[in-house]
Write a protein that holds these residues in place. Structure first.
Motif, mmCIF file in Angstrom:
data_model
loop_
_atom_site.group_PDB
_atom_site.id
_atom_site.type_symbol
_atom_site.label_atom_id
_atom_site.label_comp_id
_atom_site.label_asym_id
_atom_site.label_seq_id
_atom_site.Cartn_x
_atom_site.Cartn_y
_atom_site.Cartn_z
ATOM 1 N N CYS A 452 38.724 36.636 28.999
ATOM 2 C CA CYS A 452 39.086 37.278 30.259
ATOM 3 C C CYS A 452 39.715 36.267 31.205
ATOM 4 N N GLY A 453 40.739 36.717 31.928
ATOM 5 C CA GLY A 453 41.339 35.899 32.961
ATOM 6 C C GLY A 453 40.723 36.193 34.310
ATOM 7 N N LEU A 454 41.208 35.493 35.331
ATOM 8 C CA LEU A 454 40.621 35.642 36.670
ATOM 9 C C LEU A 454 40.869 37.038 37.245
ATOM 10 N N GLY A 455 42.039 37.630 36.928
ATOM 11 C CA GLY A 455 42.357 38.942 37.498
ATOM 12 C C GLY A 455 41.386 40.007 37.036
ATOM 13 N N ARG A 456 41.149 40.083 35.722
ATOM 14 C CA ARG A 456 40.236 41.127 35.220
ATOM 15 C C ARG A 456 38.800 40.859 35.652
ATOM 16 N N ALA A 457 38.418 39.589 35.720
ATOM 17 C CA ALA A 457 37.069 39.271 36.176
ATOM 18 C C ALA A 457 36.881 39.686 37.630
ATOM 19 N N LYS A 458 37.892 39.428 38.471
ATOM 20 C CA LYS A 458 37.777 39.842 39.880
ATOM 21 C C LYS A 458 37.730 41.359 39.983
ATOM 22 N N ASP A 459 38.532 42.043 39.156
ATOM 23 C CA ASP A 459 38.508 43.512 39.180
ATOM 24 C C ASP A 459 37.120 44.037 38.798
ATOM 25 N N LEU A 460 36.500 43.433 37.783
ATOM 26 C CA LEU A 460 35.153 43.846 37.381
ATOM 27 C C LEU A 460 34.150 43.589 38.503
ATOM 28 N N ALA A 461 34.231 42.405 39.126
ATOM 29 C CA ALA A 461 33.295 42.080 40.206
ATOM 30 C C ALA A 461 33.476 43.018 41.392
ATOM 31 N N ASP A 462 34.737 43.332 41.729
ATOM 32 C CA ASP A 462 34.982 44.232 42.867
ATOM 33 C C ASP A 462 34.494 45.642 42.575
ATOM 34 N N ARG A 463 34.737 46.116 41.348
ATOM 35 C CA ARG A 463 34.256 47.463 41.010
ATOM 36 C C ARG A 463 32.734 47.537 41.068
ATOM 37 N N LEU A 464 32.081 46.508 40.584
ATOM 38 C CA LEU A 464 30.618 46.470 40.631
ATOM 39 C C LEU A 464 30.138 46.420 42.081
ATOM 40 N N LEU A 481 26.554 42.870 47.566
ATOM 41 C CA LEU A 481 26.437 41.551 46.958
ATOM 42 C C LEU A 481 27.712 40.763 47.172
ATOM 43 N N SER A 482 27.587 39.461 47.114
ATOM 44 C CA SER A 482 28.714 38.549 47.206
ATOM 45 C C SER A 482 28.898 37.899 45.844
ATOM 46 N N ALA A 483 30.156 37.626 45.492
ATOM 47 C CA ALA A 483 30.444 37.124 44.152
ATOM 48 C C ALA A 483 31.418 35.951 44.219
ATOM 49 N N GLY A 484 31.234 35.034 43.268
ATOM 50 C CA GLY A 484 32.159 33.931 43.096
ATOM 51 C C GLY A 484 32.569 33.825 41.645
ATOM 52 N N ILE A 485 33.838 33.486 41.388
ATOM 53 C CA ILE A 485 34.367 33.512 40.021
ATOM 54 C C ILE A 485 35.031 32.172 39.698
ATOM 55 N N ALA A 486 34.727 31.683 38.505
ATOM 56 C CA ALA A 486 35.417 30.524 37.947
ATOM 57 C C ALA A 486 35.705 30.820 36.478
ATOM 58 N N ALA A 487 36.724 30.180 35.921
ATOM 59 C CA ALA A 487 37.129 30.483 34.546
ATOM 60 C C ALA A 487 37.208 29.211 33.729
ATOM 61 N N PHE A 488 36.900 29.378 32.444
ATOM 62 C CA PHE A 488 37.033 28.284 31.479
ATOM 63 C C PHE A 488 38.313 28.494 30.689
ATOM 64 N N PRO A 489 39.161 27.506 30.543
ATOM 65 C CA PRO A 489 38.951 26.090 30.897
ATOM 66 C C PRO A 489 39.622 25.667 32.204
ATOM 67 N N VAL A 490 40.242 26.613 32.951
ATOM 68 C CA VAL A 490 41.077 26.202 34.086
ATOM 69 C C VAL A 490 40.269 25.555 35.205
ATOM 70 N N HIS A 491 38.970 25.935 35.362
ATOM 71 C CA HIS A 491 38.155 25.379 36.440
ATOM 72 C C HIS A 491 37.189 24.307 35.957
ATOM 73 N N GLY A 492 37.212 23.995 34.702
ATOM 74 C CA GLY A 492 36.314 22.964 34.191
ATOM 75 C C GLY A 492 36.045 23.157 32.726
ATOM 76 N N ARG A 514 30.044 37.984 53.560
ATOM 77 C CA ARG A 514 29.321 38.700 52.501
ATOM 78 C C ARG A 514 30.064 39.966 52.055
ATOM 79 N N ASN A 515 29.518 40.579 51.017
ATOM 80 C CA ASN A 515 30.097 41.788 50.404
ATOM 81 C C ASN A 515 31.573 41.570 50.076
ATOM 82 N N ARG A 516 31.855 40.486 49.376
ATOM 83 C CA ARG A 516 33.223 40.191 48.994
ATOM 84 C C ARG A 516 33.218 39.316 47.738
ATOM 85 N N THR A 517 34.379 39.198 47.135
ATOM 86 C CA THR A 517 34.531 38.396 45.918
ATOM 87 C C THR A 517 35.513 37.261 46.193
#
Length: 525
Positions: A452-464, A481-492, A514-517
């Motif tokens: 998964c890339g950052l776009g689909r992960a953010k879409d999943l987090a926002d829908r949730l 809820l508040s959410a934070g997203i990082a991806a492998f390998p671009v962020h570490g 709060r209440n944001r991604t």
């Protein structure tokens, strides 16, 4: 032969009993399985047969109604060409259609009868038809099939009508062919042959759920809409199912929808029709298998004694040895059998040790959070490490329930736990099968989103997040809820780096209200 001792049953008796019991249970299981398989097969066969039969009758009914509408239309064309209708000609037209209609009438646009046949139906030329169905025929000015209604003659009828248009194109009235539902009619003529000695029968309902054909004429006109099958067929569905009617009788029913009239045709067979074949099957199986059963019982008894004999001998020797010493030469010679028993004993001990080791290993391998049923921190660490080692791209979503301490302080920890389980359920529903939903600790959760890339992960987090915000939690209000997203390998490329980047993004979401991604920024950006 003594099968009992002061201390209980002998091993010989126990093994013999177990062998015989196993044989009898196997026999019973075989018969039960055969009965169940055959019962299921018979049920499916009757359901399929009735469904196919209902569809066939629906097709026949459709063809019949088309023919009836065409014939009424032909009479309407003749009536439109003639300024006055010749009674003899009209009688001849009716005679040609007696197999379809109980009566035929011609009414002008004021619903005054201009011709009818036969003339013994309780109304006369010059009478005015007052039924709502006749008003509808005038209003629609087109062919239609009415719902069942009581005519002025007291008959329960269905009207099949066609408009009369003269040579200049003006509407002059309608021709109506009637079906007397409570008397001999075209439906009863077509369906009367569809009854069987096993209790199967066919009935027809109109779109409102009222019976327009039933083998019991007293039931015609009754509403049977409470029947599950009728509810489905009036909605345009076709199929088959088991059903219990209003009288508590169980049937295997097939049903089909006839679109031109919106009628439903149901063919059904009493469920008890399969009982007699099942009884006969059990009898045949018992009679056929009885000689083999007796032979197997005798063979089993003999085998049980052969197996138990060395152990029984050893048990007697042990019992005697407990009372007084026995010289070595008096030890029974069960060398070959004793070796097998000893080997079996050793194998059981080894098996038990292995089983205990396996259980210990399983306990250590449990990676489920007991409260939420999600994966726990250990499972998260192992899965993420495995994906990184295999160089599988993925995204990490870390989430934290906003103001969760207030939930616990206001509603108590029991409700707080319910809220955690509520969030876990929604996470599992929205995540895909390849994703890993986990509880990181406390009110902090996360999802490892595979490939998964950052776009689909953010879409999943926002829908949730949006789903939680617009639905009530066990606390009676929505939670956010508040959410934070990082991806492998671009962020570490290490677990620590990825968690730190996702956690920093989560903290930014909290900081921003709060209440944001928040998606972690790319290194060097």
């Amino acid at each position: 032969m003594n099968y009992f001792t002061k201390k209980g049953f002998t091993l010989r008796f126990t093994i013999s009993l177990l062998v015989i019991t196993a044989i009898l249970l196997t026999m019973l299981t075989s018969i039960t399985s055969a009965v169940q398989v055959n019962r299921s097969s018979l049920i499916d066969n009757y359901l399929n047969k009735n469904e196919s039969y209902a569809k066939k009758l629906a097709s026949n009914t459709n063809e019949l109604l088309i023919t009836m509408q065409e014939n009424i239309g032909a009479i309407a064309k003749i009536s439109g060409r003639e300024p006055e209708i010749d009674p003899q000609l009209f009688d001849d037209l009716f005679q040609e259609n007696t197999q379809y209609f109980n009566s035929i009438v011609v009414a002008d646009n004021n619903r005054i009868i201009r011709a009818l046949s036969p003339r013994t139906i309780g109304i006369s030329v010059g009478d005015k038809i007052t039924s709502e169905q006749s008003k509808m025929a005038i209003q629609l000015k087109k062919a239609f099939i009415s719902e069942p209604y009581r005519a002025t003659t007291g008959r329960l009828i269905i009207l099949i009508s066609a408009p009369i248009i003269d040579n200049s194109g003006r509407y002059k009235g309608f021709v109506g062919g009637t079906i007397y539902l409570e008397e001999k009619n075209v439906l009863s003529n077509m369906l009367k042959e569809h009854f069987f000695g096993d209790g199967s029968y066919v009935y027809v309902v109109e779109k409102g759920g009222e019976l327009i054909f039933h083998p019991n004429k007293k039931r015609i006109g009754q509403s049977v809409l409470q029947n599950e099958v009728v509810q489905k067929v009036v909605l345009g569905q076709s199929g088959s199912q088991r059903v219990t009617n209003s009288g508590g009788d169980r049937f295997l029913a097939g049903y089909a929808f006839e679109p031109s009239s919106a009628w439903g045709i149901i063919s059904q067979t009493p469920a008890q029709v399969i009982d007699e074949p099942m009884h006969n099957l059990v009898k045949r199986m018992l009679l056929v298998s009885l000689p083999f059963l007796l032979l197997i019982l005798l063979l089993g008894w003999w085998v049980a004694n052969r197996i138990a004999k060395p152990l029984h001998t050893l048990a007697q020797f042990s019992d005697e040895a407990m009372l007084q010493p026995v010289p070595a030469e008096n030890i029974p010679d069960i060398k070959s059998y004793y070796y097998e028993v000893r080997l079996l004993s050793q194998s059981v001990k080894i098996a038990l040790q292995n089983m205990n080791q396996d259980l210990t290993h399983l306990r250590n391998e449990v990676k489920i959070d007991e409260l939420t049923g999600l994966a726990n921190r250990r499972a998260f660490d192992e899965v993420m490490a495995g994906w990184m080692e295999s160089n599988v791209p993925f995204a990490l979503i870390l989430m934290d329930i906003d103001h969760f301490k207030q939930v616990n302080d206001t509603y108590g920890h029991v409700v707080g736990d319910d809220c955690l389980r509520y969030l876990a359920r929604i996470m599992q529903l929205m995540a895909s099968e390849d994703d890993l939903c986990f509880r990181y600790g406390g009110e902090e959760f996360g999802i490892l989103v595979k490939h998964c890339g950052l776009g689909r992960a953010k879409d999943l987090a926002d829908r949730l997040r949006e789903q939680l915000a617009r639905t009530k939690s066990p606390a009676g209000t929505s939670i956010t809820l508040s959410a934070g997203i990082a991806a492998f390998p671009v962020h570490g490329r290490s677990a620590q780096q990825l968690v730190e980047r996702a956690d920093e993004a989560l903290y930014q979401s909290k900081k921003d209200g709060r209440n944001r991604t928040t998606v972690s920024s790319l290194p060097g950006a």
